[in-house]
Design a protein around this motif. Structure first.
Motif, PDB file in Angstrom:
ATOM      1  N   SER A   5       0.799  -1.389   0.171  1.00 37.03           N
ATOM      2  CA  SER A   5       0.022  -0.082   0.145  1.00 37.03           C
ATOM      3  C   SER A   5       1.039   1.186   0.199  1.00 37.03           C
ATOM      4  O   SER A   5       0.761   2.442  -0.712  1.00 37.03           O
ATOM      5  CB  SER A   5      -0.851  -0.193   1.251  1.00 37.03           C
ATOM      6  OG  SER A   5      -0.055   0.027   2.331  1.00 37.03           O
ATOM      7  N   LEU A   6       2.062   1.325   0.752  1.00 36.62           N
ATOM      8  CA  LEU A   6       2.813   2.331   0.592  1.00 36.62           C
ATOM      9  C   LEU A   6       3.458   2.685  -0.813  1.00 36.62           C
ATOM     10  O   LEU A   6       3.535   3.706  -1.256  1.00 36.62           O
ATOM     11  CB  LEU A   6       4.201   1.951   1.662  1.00 36.62           C
ATOM     12  CG  LEU A   6       5.177   2.914   1.978  1.00 36.62           C
ATOM     13  CD1 LEU A   6       5.863   2.886   3.450  1.00 36.62           C
ATOM     14  CD2 LEU A   6       6.235   3.363   1.060  1.00 36.62           C
ATOM     15  N   MET A   7       3.785   1.466  -1.300  1.00 36.71           N
ATOM     16  CA  MET A   7       4.235   1.710  -2.825  1.00 36.71           C
ATOM     17  C   MET A   7       3.164   2.275  -3.811  1.00 36.71           C
ATOM     18  O   MET A   7       3.353   3.091  -4.607  1.00 36.71           O
ATOM     19  CB  MET A   7       4.713   0.376  -3.360  1.00 36.71           C
ATOM     20  CG  MET A   7       6.084  -0.181  -2.950  1.00 36.71           C
ATOM     21  SD  MET A   7       6.855  -1.225  -3.914  1.00 36.71           S
ATOM     22  CE  MET A   7       5.703  -2.743  -3.916  1.00 36.71           C
ATOM     23  N   GLU A   8       1.915   1.792  -3.705  1.00 41.03           N
ATOM     24  CA  GLU A   8       0.932   2.424  -4.380  1.00 41.03           C
ATOM     25  C   GLU A   8       0.549   3.563  -4.153  1.00 41.03           C
ATOM     26  O   GLU A   8       0.478   4.608  -5.252  1.00 41.03           O
ATOM     27  CB  GLU A   8      -0.371   1.423  -4.078  1.00 41.03           C
ATOM     28  CG  GLU A   8      -0.491   0.188  -5.048  1.00 41.03           C
ATOM     29  CD  GLU A   8      -1.683  -0.583  -4.166  1.00 41.03           C
ATOM     30  OE1 GLU A   8      -2.695  -0.286  -3.689  1.00 41.03           O
ATOM     31  OE2 GLU A   8      -1.461  -2.010  -4.543  1.00 41.03           O
ATOM     32  N   GLU A   9       0.542   4.295  -2.840  1.00 42.47           N
ATOM     33  CA  GLU A   9       0.348   5.463  -2.601  1.00 42.47           C
ATOM     34  C   GLU A   9       1.358   6.492  -3.280  1.00 42.47           C
ATOM     35  O   GLU A   9       1.154   7.753  -3.660  1.00 42.47           O
ATOM     36  CB  GLU A   9       0.235   5.677  -1.055  1.00 42.47           C
ATOM     37  CG  GLU A   9      -0.418   6.974  -0.690  1.00 42.47           C
ATOM     38  CD  GLU A   9      -0.627   7.477   0.723  1.00 42.47           C
ATOM     39  OE1 GLU A   9      -0.899   6.201   1.461  1.00 42.47           O
ATOM     40  OE2 GLU A   9      -0.673   8.558   1.170  1.00 42.47           O
ATOM     41  N   MET A  10       2.843   5.927  -3.128  1.00 40.52           N
ATOM     42  CA  MET A  10       3.733   6.716  -3.436  1.00 40.52           C
ATOM     43  C   MET A  10       3.615   6.952  -5.031  1.00 40.52           C
ATOM     44  O   MET A  10       3.842   7.942  -5.444  1.00 40.52           O
ATOM     45  CB  MET A  10       5.171   6.043  -3.122  1.00 40.52           C
ATOM     46  CG  MET A  10       6.277   6.717  -3.298  1.00 40.52           C
ATOM     47  SD  MET A  10       7.864   5.522  -2.989  1.00 40.52           S
ATOM     48  CE  MET A  10       7.344   4.370  -3.972  1.00 40.52           C
ATOM     49  N   ALA A  21       9.453   0.842  -8.674  1.00 47.36           N
ATOM     50  CA  ALA A  21       9.380   0.237  -7.216  1.00 47.36           C
ATOM     51  C   ALA A  21       8.942  -0.987  -7.238  1.00 47.36           C
ATOM     52  O   ALA A  21       8.360  -1.728  -7.905  1.00 47.36           O
ATOM     53  CB  ALA A  21       8.001   1.076  -6.806  1.00 47.36           C
ATOM     54  N   ALA A  22       9.941  -1.854  -6.372  1.00 50.34           N
ATOM     55  CA  ALA A  22       9.696  -3.091  -6.068  1.00 50.34           C
ATOM     56  C   ALA A  22       9.903  -3.446  -4.565  1.00 50.34           C
ATOM     57  O   ALA A  22      10.917  -2.786  -3.939  1.00 50.34           O
ATOM     58  CB  ALA A  22      10.547  -4.006  -6.828  1.00 50.34           C
ATOM     59  N   SER A  23       9.124  -4.518  -4.211  1.00 48.63           N
ATOM     60  CA  SER A  23       9.377  -4.768  -2.787  1.00 48.63           C
ATOM     61  C   SER A  23      10.481  -6.194  -2.719  1.00 48.63           C
ATOM     62  O   SER A  23      10.161  -7.068  -3.367  1.00 48.63           O
ATOM     63  CB  SER A  23       8.169  -5.127  -1.966  1.00 48.63           C
ATOM     64  OG  SER A  23       8.314  -5.879  -0.918  1.00 48.63           O
ATOM     65  N   ARG A  28      11.390  -4.359   3.024  1.00 49.45           N
ATOM     66  CA  ARG A  28      12.542  -3.920   2.251  1.00 49.45           C
ATOM     67  C   ARG A  28      11.787  -3.455   0.661  1.00 49.45           C
ATOM     68  O   ARG A  28      11.099  -4.026  -0.091  1.00 49.45           O
ATOM     69  CB  ARG A  28      13.294  -4.759   1.642  1.00 49.45           C
ATOM     70  CG  ARG A  28      14.239  -5.554   2.727  1.00 49.45           C
ATOM     71  CD  ARG A  28      15.259  -4.518   3.105  1.00 49.45           C
ATOM     72  NE  ARG A  28      16.057  -5.172   4.259  1.00 49.45           N
ATOM     73  CZ  ARG A  28      15.994  -5.101   5.374  1.00 49.45           C
ATOM     74  NH1 ARG A  28      14.718  -4.909   5.865  1.00 49.45           N
ATOM     75  NH2 ARG A  28      16.775  -5.672   6.267  1.00 49.45           N
ATOM     76  N   ILE A  29      12.047  -2.045   0.326  1.00 49.21           N
ATOM     77  CA  ILE A  29      11.679  -1.643  -0.961  1.00 49.21           C
ATOM     78  C   ILE A  29      12.534  -0.943  -1.467  1.00 49.21           C
ATOM     79  O   ILE A  29      13.457  -0.300  -1.110  1.00 49.21           O
ATOM     80  CB  ILE A  29      10.453  -0.453  -0.580  1.00 49.21           C
ATOM     81  CG1 ILE A  29       9.328  -1.154   0.335  1.00 49.21           C
ATOM     82  CG2 ILE A  29       9.826  -0.049  -1.886  1.00 49.21           C
ATOM     83  CD1 ILE A  29       8.157  -0.134   0.583  1.00 49.21           C
ATOM     84  N   ARG A  48       5.474  12.349   4.176  1.00 46.99           N
ATOM     85  CA  ARG A  48       4.374  11.592   4.168  1.00 46.99           C
ATOM     86  C   ARG A  48       4.485  10.170   4.897  1.00 46.99           C
ATOM     87  O   ARG A  48       3.772   9.958   5.637  1.00 46.99           O
ATOM     88  CB  ARG A  48       3.924  11.155   2.608  1.00 46.99           C
ATOM     89  CG  ARG A  48       2.811  10.208   2.462  1.00 46.99           C
ATOM     90  CD  ARG A  48       1.632  10.765   3.031  1.00 46.99           C
ATOM     91  NE  ARG A  48       0.413   9.743   2.885  1.00 46.99           N
ATOM     92  CZ  ARG A  48       0.445   9.000   4.012  1.00 46.99           C
ATOM     93  NH1 ARG A  48       1.214   9.271   5.001  1.00 46.99           N
ATOM     94  NH2 ARG A  48      -0.656   8.097   3.703  1.00 46.99           N
ATOM     95  N   PHE A  49       5.524   9.734   4.798  1.00 45.06           N
ATOM     96  CA  PHE A  49       5.830   8.321   5.368  1.00 45.06           C
ATOM     97  C   PHE A  49       6.932   8.492   6.594  1.00 45.06           C
ATOM     98  O   PHE A  49       7.153   7.192   7.154  1.00 45.06           O
ATOM     99  CB  PHE A  49       6.264   7.391   4.719  1.00 45.06           C
ATOM    100  CG  PHE A  49       5.018   7.076   3.534  1.00 45.06           C
ATOM    101  CD1 PHE A  49       4.054   6.479   3.503  1.00 45.06           C
ATOM    102  CD2 PHE A  49       5.369   7.347   2.005  1.00 45.06           C
ATOM    103  CE1 PHE A  49       2.938   6.213   2.678  1.00 45.06           C
ATOM    104  CE2 PHE A  49       4.470   7.236   1.125  1.00 45.06           C
ATOM    105  CZ  PHE A  49       3.289   6.685   1.289  1.00 45.06           C
TER     106      PHE A  49
END
Lengths: 157, 400
Positions: A5-10, A21-23, A28-29, A48-49
């Motif tokens: 969800s962090l990646m999506e929002e970013m 962007a990959a986890s 770990r991102i 934001r985070f």
């Protein structure tokens, strides 16, 4: 908040700035940005985070370019922002206006790779000795160590 | 008038070489500057020329106190790249050594803090008890400093029931002593008066300057890699993150003593719940291409390794950031507006490990074969050398 969800929002907020962007496993991102977008990305992530902690900056010599990895951490995960700069004209903006603690890592990058950090408040060499020869950047792959001939009195006269 | 005084690189108050330059106004420090590089050894470059197994022994030698923290950080990163599943018992023993190391490091630091504050009895007490934990480490690993316990896929030595029993007995002793230190550290009037209000680091500064470990927690911020990013066996173990909010040297003492107590809890839990089974699995020689960020809560704070592999038996890049380097910017902040007399105390309070923070200059050893020489012979050789040397003649090239 989990990694997905962090990646999506970013990606929604930054749009095309985030090239990739990959986890890589839990907490770990890895994110890839262009050098010009680095500052804005880090600022957004901090605000934001809560990625206030810069763990370190890793430089990697990829022989065709330099890769810089900024390891940012918040209480949940560690996010690595990756960017590539050309080897012929290595310049990167300083992160110190957003993260003041970055200064020593940026100075280390300058010493070890010969990358110019623009806008760094303190650009003196951090680790070199006073007699370190100009233009020697030890962590570049094409740099090899040659021991200077020792001058010992009484020997080899 | 602005006066700058240098402290170091060689100075009685510093145990390792580092240079601090202080701008002072009377007794008060108005600014501080840092110069590093006196102890740089080229480990990151060297690691690129050695294979993965050799590098375990190389990274162990980054530090003489938190040696296990560097190997664990490195080993768990490489294991991730190899895709290895480490047996539970191996992870528990790894964590056990890590906590014992934390205990010995914090006891050492407590002694140093006592010494810098002029309380040498405290120093003698804590260092005596540090021997107990050193013995515990020796019981398991056979070594007091470099334990050489980690290997890819697990650990190298198992623990027997006899050893377990002996360790639990020694742990009781340490617990009693630590309770006493907590009462001294937080109530003994002269000691408390010396360390209260010294080296203030407000929480917002600690965060923005990226401080780590006990320094950060002593400013009231509950960040601990063991909790935030559990590795090894920490996900199974109950423990609390210790913080304190006075933001000074007193807080750093209290946080570390409390962490000792938490470490005893962890050690006891690990010993009593040690799972049965293998301690390690076999690891491949080559590591598939990939990259990994590995973190570890060393006694001094967050330790981070970045490993990039390229499908060979040598890493493409190994980046090490030891906790002391991360705490330097915060230290300069603490030094501002304090007294010159507080410098050793403030500097000691981050528990600096300078050889950890620096890894990158050349060794100047001349190498070659070793031989045993008697003292009298050595003296003769020295006489002959200096006669031959003709120092006066060469004064220009050899100024000393």
């Amino acid at each position: 908040m989990n990694e997905q969800s962090l990646m999506e929002e970013m990606q929604k907020a930054l749009g095309t700035k985030v090239a990739e962007a990959a986890s890589a496993g839990p907490r770990r991102i890895f994110v890839r940005v262009e050098p010009g977008d680095l500052f804005a990305t880090v600022k957004y992530l901090r605000d934001r985070f809560n990625f206030t902690h810069l763990s370190t900056i890793t430089g990697v010599d990829r022989t065709d370019a330099f890769e810089l990895l900024y390891h940012l951490a918040n209480e949940n995960c560690i996010l690595t922002v990756r960017t590539r700069i050309s080897r012929t004209e290595p310049v990167i903006p300083s992160l110190t206006p957003v993260i003041p603690g970055a200064v020593l890592y940026e100075r280390e990058i300058q010493d070890m790779f010969g990358i110019k950090v623009e806008g760094i408040p303190d650009s003196r060499p951090l680790l070199w000795s006073d007699d370190w020869p100009e233009g020697n950047y030890p962590l570049r792959k094409d740099w090899t160590f040659e021991r200077r001939p020792e001058n010992i009195p009484g020997e080899g006269q | 008038m602005k006066v700058t005084i240098p402290i170091g690189p060689q100075h009685p108050a510093l145990k390792e070489p580092i240079s601090i330059r202080l701008s002072i106004d009377g007794e008060i420090i108005t600014g501080a500057d840092l110069r590093l590089g006196y102890n740089h050894r080229g480990i990151e470059k060297l690691a690129e020329t050695k294979n993965y197994t050799q590098n375990i022994y190389l990274v162990e030698r980054i530090c003489g106190i938190c040696s296990h923290s560097h190997t664990t950080c490195y080993v768990q990163g490489v294991e991730k790249l190899m895709g290895l599943e480490v047996p539970k018992r191996g992870l528990y023993i790894r964590t056990l050594i890590a906590e014992l190391e934390r205990v010995h490091s914090h006891l050492l630091w407590l002694g140093v803090a006592g010494h810098e504050a002029g309380f040498d009895t405290f120093f003698m007490y804590t260092w005596r008890d540090r021997e107990v934990v050193m013995d515990m480490l020796e019981i398991i690993s056979g070594n007091r400093v470099h334990y050489a316990m980690n290997t890819f896929g697990g650990v190298r030595r198992d623990i027997t029931d006899m050893q377990k029993k002996k360790m639990l007995d020694l742990l009781d002793l340490l617990r009693k002593r630590t309770a006493y230190y907590l009462s001294i550290g937080s109530t003994e009037p002269t000691f408390v008066a010396r360390i209260t209000g010294v080296g203030k680091l407000p929480p917002e500064k600690a965060v923005s300057l990226c401080a780590v470990g006990p320094v950060l927690r002593a400013s009231g911020i509950p960040r601990d890699v063991r909790k935030d990013d559990p590795y090894a066996a920490y996900a199974d173990v109950p423990f609390d993150v210790c913080t304190f909010d006075t933001c000074d040297v007193l807080a750093r003492v209290v946080v570390r003593v409390r962490e000792l107590v938490e470490s005893y809890r962890i050690i006891e839990y690990l010993l009593l719940n040690l799972p049965a089974g293998e301690i390690s699995v076999k690891a491949p020689r080559k590591v598939p291409a990939g990259e990994v960020v590995s973190r570890y809560e060393a006694p001094r704070g967050e330790n981070i390794h970045f490993i990039k592999s390229n499908d060979t038996d040598k890493p493409e890049r190994l980046k090490v950031r030891a906790p002391t380097l991360a705490n330097y910017p915060a230290t300069l902040e603490m030094l501002k507006n304090s007294f010159i007399a507080d410098v050793p105390l403030i500097f000691a309070a981050i528990d600096p490990c300078i050889c950890c923070a620096e890894r990158m200059v050349e060794l100047n050893s001349r190498g070659g074969a070793r031989e045993v020489v008697s003292m009298s012979q050595l003296r003769k050789m020295a006489d002959a050398f200096y006669k031959k040397a003709g120092l006066k003649k060469k004064a220009g090239t050899w100024p000393l």
